[in-house]
Design a protein around this motif. Structure first.
Motif, PDB file in Angstrom:
ATOM      1  N   VAL A 167       0.869  -1.172   0.000  1.00 12.14           N
ATOM      2  CA  VAL A 167       0.000   0.000   0.000  1.00 12.14           C
ATOM      3  C   VAL A 167       0.907   1.224   0.000  1.00 12.14           C
ATOM      4  CG1 VAL A 167      -1.786   1.299   1.198  1.00 12.14           C
ATOM      5  CG2 VAL A 167      -1.813  -1.202   1.280  1.00 12.14           C
ATOM      6  N   PRO A 168       1.016   1.963  -1.121  1.00 12.86           N
ATOM      7  CA  PRO A 168       1.918   3.112  -1.184  1.00 12.86           C
ATOM      8  C   PRO A 168       1.351   4.314  -0.429  1.00 12.86           C
ATOM      9  CG  PRO A 168       1.304   2.286  -3.379  1.00 12.86           C
ATOM     10  CD  PRO A 168       0.335   1.737  -2.397  1.00 12.86           C
ATOM     11  N   GLY A 169       2.100   5.402  -0.486  1.00 12.98           N
ATOM     12  CA  GLY A 169       1.628   6.666   0.059  1.00 12.98           C
ATOM     13  C   GLY A 169       2.360   7.101   1.303  1.00 12.98           C
ATOM     14  N   HIS A 170       3.170   8.189   1.190  1.00 12.83           N
ATOM     15  CA  HIS A 170       3.855   8.716   2.376  1.00 12.83           C
ATOM     16  C   HIS A 170       3.690  10.233   2.499  1.00 12.83           C
ATOM     17  CE1 HIS A 170       7.711   8.626  -0.316  1.00 12.83           C
ATOM     18  NE2 HIS A 170       7.070   9.769  -0.490  1.00 12.83           N
ATOM     19  N   GLU A 171       2.550  10.712   2.031  1.00  9.15           N
ATOM     20  CA  GLU A 171       2.152  12.106   2.243  1.00  9.15           C
ATOM     21  C   GLU A 171       0.722  12.069   2.761  1.00  9.15           C
ATOM     22  OE1 GLU A 171       4.855  14.246  -1.237  1.00  9.15           O
ATOM     23  OE2 GLU A 171       2.703  14.005  -1.578  1.00  9.15           O
ATOM     24  N   ILE A 172       0.588  11.781   4.056  1.00 10.62           N
ATOM     25  CA  ILE A 172      -0.695  11.417   4.661  1.00 10.62           C
ATOM     26  C   ILE A 172      -1.198  12.541   5.563  1.00 10.62           C
ATOM     27  CG2 ILE A 172      -1.843   9.745   6.172  1.00 10.62           C
ATOM     28  CD1 ILE A 172       0.459   7.777   5.403  1.00 10.62           C
ATOM     29  N   VAL A 173      -2.463  12.880   5.426  1.00  7.61           N
ATOM     30  CA  VAL A 173      -3.088  13.869   6.305  1.00  7.61           C
ATOM     31  C   VAL A 173      -4.464  13.360   6.730  1.00  7.61           C
ATOM     32  CG1 VAL A 173      -4.085  16.182   6.423  1.00  7.61           C
ATOM     33  CG2 VAL A 173      -1.841  15.853   5.385  1.00  7.61           C
ATOM     34  N   GLY A 174      -4.747  13.445   8.010  1.00  6.26           N
ATOM     35  CA  GLY A 174      -6.034  13.003   8.523  1.00  6.26           C
ATOM     36  C   GLY A 174      -6.174  13.370   9.989  1.00  6.26           C
ATOM     37  N   LYS A 175      -7.119  12.736  10.666  1.00  6.35           N
ATOM     38  CA  LYS A 175      -7.404  13.054  12.069  1.00  6.35           C
ATOM     39  C   LYS A 175      -7.111  11.861  12.969  1.00  6.35           C
ATOM     40  CE  LYS A 175     -10.947  16.474  10.948  1.00  6.35           C
ATOM     41  NZ  LYS A 175     -10.901  16.265   9.489  1.00  6.35           N
ATOM     42  N   VAL A 176      -6.548  12.147  14.126  1.00  6.96           N
ATOM     43  CA  VAL A 176      -6.274  11.117  15.116  1.00  6.96           C
ATOM     44  C   VAL A 176      -7.600  10.582  15.650  1.00  6.96           C
ATOM     45  CG1 VAL A 176      -5.259  10.621  17.375  1.00  6.96           C
ATOM     46  CG2 VAL A 176      -4.069  12.155  15.770  1.00  6.96           C
ATOM     47  N   ILE A 177      -7.762   9.259  15.631  1.00  7.69           N
ATOM     48  CA  ILE A 177      -8.993   8.668  16.173  1.00  7.69           C
ATOM     49  C   ILE A 177      -8.726   7.813  17.410  1.00  7.69           C
ATOM     50  CG2 ILE A 177     -10.294   8.753  14.025  1.00  7.69           C
ATOM     51  CD1 ILE A 177      -9.588   5.830  13.549  1.00  7.69           C
ATOM     52  N   THR A 178      -7.486   7.361  17.578  1.00 15.47           N
ATOM     53  CA  THR A 178      -7.119   6.559  18.745  1.00 15.47           C
ATOM     54  C   THR A 178      -5.655   6.809  19.043  1.00 15.47           C
ATOM     55  OG1 THR A 178      -8.590   4.822  17.894  1.00 15.47           O
ATOM     56  CG2 THR A 178      -7.211   4.241  19.765  1.00 15.47           C
ATOM     57  N   LYS A 179      -5.282   6.750  20.314  1.00 10.59           N
ATOM     58  CA  LYS A 179      -3.876   6.899  20.660  1.00 10.59           C
ATOM     59  C   LYS A 179      -3.506   5.958  21.794  1.00 10.59           C
ATOM     60  CE  LYS A 179      -4.291  10.675  24.027  1.00 10.59           C
ATOM     61  NZ  LYS A 179      -3.685  11.961  24.454  1.00 10.59           N
ATOM     62  N   GLY A 180      -2.199   5.617  21.834  1.00  8.51           N
ATOM     63  CA  GLY A 180      -1.688   4.765  22.894  1.00  8.51           C
ATOM     64  C   GLY A 180      -1.574   5.506  24.211  1.00  8.51           C
ATOM     65  N   GLU A 181      -1.396   4.756  25.278  1.00  7.27           N
ATOM     66  CA  GLU A 181      -1.426   5.328  26.626  1.00  7.27           C
ATOM     67  C   GLU A 181      -0.269   6.271  26.921  1.00  7.27           C
ATOM     68  OE1 GLU A 181       0.689   1.423  28.749  1.00  7.27           O
ATOM     69  OE2 GLU A 181      -1.497   1.697  28.828  1.00  7.27           O
ATOM     70  N   ASN A 182       0.837   6.152  26.196  1.00  2.66           N
ATOM     71  CA  ASN A 182       1.993   7.017  26.458  1.00  2.66           C
ATOM     72  C   ASN A 182       2.014   8.280  25.602  1.00  2.66           C
ATOM     73  OD1 ASN A 182       2.873   5.144  28.305  1.00  2.66           O
ATOM     74  ND2 ASN A 182       4.416   4.227  26.956  1.00  2.66           N
ATOM     75  N   VAL A 183       1.063   8.433  24.709  1.00  4.10           N
ATOM     76  CA  VAL A 183       1.057   9.576  23.795  1.00  4.10           C
ATOM     77  C   VAL A 183       0.444  10.787  24.500  1.00  4.10           C
ATOM     78  CG1 VAL A 183       0.254  10.485  21.589  1.00  4.10           C
ATOM     79  CG2 VAL A 183       0.885   8.065  21.791  1.00  4.10           C
ATOM     80  N   THR A 184       1.257  11.816  24.689  1.00  2.00           N
ATOM     81  CA  THR A 184       0.799  13.022  25.398  1.00  2.00           C
ATOM     82  C   THR A 184       0.760  14.261  24.511  1.00  2.00           C
ATOM     83  OG1 THR A 184       3.054  13.511  26.137  1.00  2.00           O
ATOM     84  CG2 THR A 184       1.690  12.149  27.597  1.00  2.00           C
ATOM     85  N   THR A 185       1.394  14.208  23.338  1.00  2.00           N
ATOM     86  CA  THR A 185       1.499  15.394  22.480  1.00  2.00           C
ATOM     87  C   THR A 185       0.370  15.501  21.473  1.00  2.00           C
ATOM     88  OG1 THR A 185       2.929  14.166  20.964  1.00  2.00           O
ATOM     89  CG2 THR A 185       4.013  15.457  22.694  1.00  2.00           C
ATOM     90  N   LEU A 186      -0.431  14.440  21.345  1.00  2.00           N
ATOM     91  CA  LEU A 186      -1.527  14.425  20.383  1.00  2.00           C
ATOM     92  C   LEU A 186      -2.814  13.987  21.070  1.00  2.00           C
ATOM     93  CD1 LEU A 186       0.368  12.605  17.485  1.00  2.00           C
ATOM     94  CD2 LEU A 186      -0.212  15.033  17.532  1.00  2.00           C
ATOM     95  N   ASN A 187      -3.933  14.468  20.530  1.00  2.00           N
ATOM     96  CA  ASN A 187      -5.240  14.106  21.076  1.00  2.00           C
ATOM     97  C   ASN A 187      -6.172  13.668  19.966  1.00  2.00           C
ATOM     98  OD1 ASN A 187      -4.869  14.863  23.944  1.00  2.00           O
ATOM     99  ND2 ASN A 187      -4.631  16.933  23.108  1.00  2.00           N
ATOM    100  N   GLU A 188      -7.171  12.900  20.323  1.00  2.00           N
ATOM    101  CA  GLU A 188      -8.160  12.485  19.346  1.00  2.00           C
ATOM    102  C   GLU A 188      -8.807  13.722  18.728  1.00  2.00           C
ATOM    103  OE1 GLU A 188     -10.867   9.744  21.136  1.00  2.00           O
ATOM    104  OE2 GLU A 188      -9.279   8.347  21.721  1.00  2.00           O
ATOM    105  N   GLY A 189      -8.926  13.713  17.416  1.00  2.00           N
ATOM    106  CA  GLY A 189      -9.487  14.850  16.697  1.00  2.00           C
ATOM    107  C   GLY A 189      -8.452  15.778  16.111  1.00  2.00           C
ATOM    108  N   ASP A 190      -7.188  15.655  16.529  1.00  2.00           N
ATOM    109  CA  ASP A 190      -6.132  16.516  15.975  1.00  2.00           C
ATOM    110  C   ASP A 190      -5.941  16.238  14.490  1.00  2.00           C
ATOM    111  OD1 ASP A 190      -5.604  17.748  18.372  1.00  2.00           O
ATOM    112  OD2 ASP A 190      -3.791  16.593  18.825  1.00  2.00           O
TER     113      ASP A 190
END
Length: 345
Positions: free
Chosen positions: A66-89
């Motif tokens: 599956v190609p593609g390395h210019e990706i833009v979208g919204k965060v829908i789930t994050k791991g427990e250690n992720v503090t710099t991003l939030n769902e919806g970003d």
């Protein structure tokens, strides 16, 4: 979707060499504590996507892909250690999705994480790319898109923008420098904008005189038709930097050296087939340097986005629905794209 996590990702994969992808689904790896899951809105097509699915880069394309390395979208789930991003970003992912980032790593400790021995590209390895409805990646390589940038224009900045801006940052391009850009295409049209915004005088080189007006509008002070000897003679010995963004013939590099001022830097971003040929005396007499530049590391990606937001740097794009990805790939392969293609979910 299970517990807010996508159990299967649906995308478009190349299953063999050729300008053709087909619907394909896969189960993503388990969501780790440092991961985020992104619902993809837009995915850019890069020239390296085409070369990879054709198995032209190193002969080691891993299918299905599956190609593609210019990706833009919204965060829908994050791991427990992720503090710099939030769902919806609103976020972007570029050509790299992992490096060790350890202080004792020779590459990562110097901001050269694209060269980390543990580096993972966005696809053709341990992960799949953006021609899909979602992607799951390490949060260290997920970047917030500045509010000033319309999301549809953000994908090409994740790879093409970063690729051209990285050497300018590393080499210290500044106001008053004269920067040449060879090729007014997917990389070159962004290189002109970044160099101009840094305060440099930009010289655009192209074999297509019809691109003069556009190059000027993008920020070039001088346009050189490479088939016009008089115009070429006028820039001999004047460039501090030269970015090669399009494939060059092996015997053209001696000409490039002659365009440079003493101690100038020739930086190749394109990867043409074959070998470069030089006459050593030209380098000895001019004291010109020649180097290459890979994609920018995570610190440079952040600076690329922030600088683009501040200076209104935007790619010129063509938009295709994701369902017409094969039509878009063929358009790119035929050299008709002006200048980057963005797929839309």
């Amino acid at each position: 979707m299970v517990d807010g996590k996508i159990s299967e990702i649906h995308g478009w994969a190349a299953t063999k060499p050729g300008i053709q992808v087909e619907p394909w689904s896969y189960k993503p790896r388990p969501l780790g504590p440092n991961d985020v899951e992104i619902k993809i809105d837009y995915s850019g097509i890069c020239g390296s996507d085409v070369h990879t699915i054709l198995n032209e880069i190193d002969g080691n394309t891993m299918y299905p892909l599956v190609p593609g390395h210019e990706i833009v979208g919204k965060v829908i789930t994050k791991g427990e250690n992720v503090t710099t991003l939030n769902e919806g970003d609103l976020v972007g992912v570029g050509a790299q999705v992992y490096a060790c980032l350890r202080d004792d790593c020779k590459e990562c400790s110097r901001g050269l994480d694209p060269h980390c021995p543990h580096m993972v590209f966005t696809y053709n390895g341990h992960s799949h790319g953006g021609y899909a409805d979602a992607v799951r990646v390490d949060a260290n390589y997920v970047f917030k898109i500045p509010a000033a940038i319309d999301p549809v224009y953000a994908p090409p900045l994740m790879c093409a923008g970063t690729t051209v801006f990285a050497p300018m940052l590393r080499k210290g391009v500044k106001k008053g420098d004269r920067v040449g850009v060879i090729g007014i295409g997917g990389l070159g049209h962004l290189a002109i904008q970044y160099a101009h915004a840094l305060g440099a005088e930009v010289v655009a080189f192209s074999h297509s005189p019809t691109k003069k007006q556009q190059a000027t509008e993008l920020g070039a002070s001088i346009f050189v038709d490479t088939s016009n000897k008089e115009e070429l003679d006028a820039v001999q010995g004047t460039l501090n930097y030269l970015l090669i963004t399009s494939n060059a013939k092996s015997n053209q590099y001696n000409d490039y050296v002659r365009w440079m001022d003493y101690e100038g830097h020739i930086i190749t971003l394109a990867v043409p087939e074959g070998e470069m040929r030089f006459t050593p005396i030209d380098f000895v007499m001019s004291e010109v340097n020649i180097t290459g530049s890979l994609v920018g590391g995570r610190n440079i990606v952040k600076q690329t986005l922030d600088f683009a937001a501040k200076h209104n740097i935007r790619p010129i794009i063509e938009r295709f629905p994701m369902a017409k990805v094969n039509e878009a790939l063929e358009h790119m392969h035929q050299g008709k794209a002006r200048y980057r293609i963005v797929l839309e979910n």
